[in-house]
Design an enzyme around this catalytic site. Structure first.
Site, mmCIF file in Angstrom:
data_model
loop_
_atom_site.group_PDB
_atom_site.id
_atom_site.type_symbol
_atom_site.label_atom_id
_atom_site.label_comp_id
_atom_site.label_asym_id
_atom_site.label_seq_id
_atom_site.Cartn_x
_atom_site.Cartn_y
_atom_site.Cartn_z
ATOM 1 N N SER A 1 -0.374 -6.408 7.394
ATOM 2 C CA SER A 1 -0.101 -5.280 8.297
ATOM 3 C C SER A 1 -1.133 -5.222 9.417
ATOM 4 O O SER A 1 -0.794 -5.136 10.602
ATOM 5 C CB SER A 1 -0.111 -3.974 7.502
ATOM 6 O OG SER A 1 -0.047 -2.867 8.364
ATOM 7 N N GLU B 1 0.836 -1.208 0.000
ATOM 8 C CA GLU B 1 0.000 0.000 0.000
ATOM 9 C C GLU B 1 0.871 1.258 0.000
ATOM 10 O O GLU B 1 0.603 2.215 -0.737
ATOM 11 C CB GLU B 1 -0.922 0.004 1.228
ATOM 12 C CG GLU B 1 -1.787 1.266 1.282
ATOM 13 C CD GLU B 1 -2.623 1.363 2.552
ATOM 14 O OE1 GLU B 1 -3.077 0.321 3.060
ATOM 15 O OE2 GLU B 1 -2.815 2.497 3.024
#
Ligand code: SF4
Length: 342
Positions: free
Chosen positions: A234, A137
């Site tokens: 994450s 990301e």
């Protein structure tokens, strides 16, 4: 699980955190791949893991999806799906130049951060992105303005920042960070750059916030917390951290096979939750495994109900319509979310 006798009869309760597991962005990304496999000419390629979970990827691979790391593994004019984590404009440009049919599964909440980066860059700001530099990301978001973006992961990184104009600084955040750590980073940024601007609230998404809130509650009620998720997820890693900060030992497991009996020794209550890219069947398997060994009862602690849903990309909806299919009818069939790998 082995060596079960050591802990048998000690564990009394399994406390499930809620919300847990799939978020709206992951749901949508999986729907996109499954629908594309039905309505697009094959082969259908997916750049990177569609979401960070091996079980999801393997289930989609079994249905015909070809996972690649980079576009140079995709033949010209083929169909390629971009993952939920988003991509940098350079990847999009390359796909266009190559004549690839692109279906973008980037989560709309990640796209929102990209749009903020574009706006701040256009207005001449240096942009501090709070996040983990090697995460897909962050790599994608950084690509929006590589010359004026800086990544920090920790308040200690703030002192090392060298920006051209300290009065013209903006911040953004990765969507899957720890709410508390991010607040510390933003406070440190505000101290160093008093004129810093940012979004109305940080970009940590609703799903990340809700799963962390659930962990905070569950961690206060259990002796140990198991978080089901991938090592490269994450948001799942952050759940482990949140529990440990609360003083409750926590372990990240990919599935039931990772449970170590010694973690549960002496524990009367174990918490179980799952990151936003973890299918619910993995939670069920962990609970079944724990109950196979122990006589614990199961209780769920749900801190909030979620009803967020994102629509599918227009181009895919149009293709599905032309093919006489719709997302609604397709959902009646088994999906990568519901199937347990053999
Ligand atoms: S964790 Fe949040 S940002 Fe990431 S896909 Fe899910 S909803 Fe979107």
């Amino acid at each position: 699980m082995t060596n079960a006798a050591a802990t048998a009869m000690r564990l009394q309760e399994i406390v499930l955190g809620g919300p847990r597991g799939f978020c709206a962005g992951v749901d949508r990304a999986i729907d996109i791949v499954e629908l594309a496999l039905e309505v697009c000419p094959h082969p259908v390629y997916v750049r990177k893991e569609i979401v960070h979970n091996r079980h999801v990827v393997e289930a989609l691979r079994a249905k015909g999806a070809h996972f690649v790391d980079e576009l140079d593994e995709v033949p010209d004019e083929a169909t390629v799906i971009f993952s939920a984590h988003g991509i940098s404009p350079a990847v999009r440009d390359e796909a266009e130049r190559r004549g690839l049919r692109v279906i973008d599964a980037t989560c709309p909440l990640v796209t929102k951060v990209h749009l903020e980066a574009i706006r701040y860059a256009r207005e001449g700001y240096s942009i501090i992105l709070v996040g983990h530099a090697d995460h897909d990301e962050v790599v994608g978001t950084m690509g929006e303005a590589p010359d004026r973006m800086f990544v920090i992961a920790d308040p200690a990184d703030v002192d090392r920042l060298a920006v051209p104009d300290p009065d013209k600084v903006a911040y953004l955040t990765q969507t899957t960070l720890s709410v508390d750590d991010t607040r510390d980073c933003i406070e440190a940024l505000r101290r160093r750059f008093p004129k810093i601007v940012g979004p109305a609230k940080d970009d940590i998404c609703y799903a990340t916030q809700n799963r962390q809130a659930a962990v905070k509650t569950v961690a206060g009620e259990v002796d140990v917390l198991l978080v089901i998720g991938a090592a490269n997820s994450s948001n799942a890693n952050r759940l482990v951290e949140v529990s440990r900060v609360k003083g409750t030992p926590s372990y990240l497991i990919a599935d039931k096979n990772d449970i170590q009996p010694e973690w549960l020794e002496g524990a009367a209550r174990v918490g179980v939750t799952a990151g936003a890219s973890t299918p619910e069947f993995l939670v069920s398997e962990v609970v079944e495994e724990l109950r196979r060994v122990h006589t614990a009862k199961v209780r769920e602690v749900r801190v909030v109900d979620e009803d967020v849903r994102f629509g599918l990309p227009r181009e895919l909806e149009d293709m599905a319509k032309s093919a006489g299919k719709s997302a609604a009818t397709r959902r009646d069939a088994p999906t990568a979310k519901s199937e347990s790998p053999a």
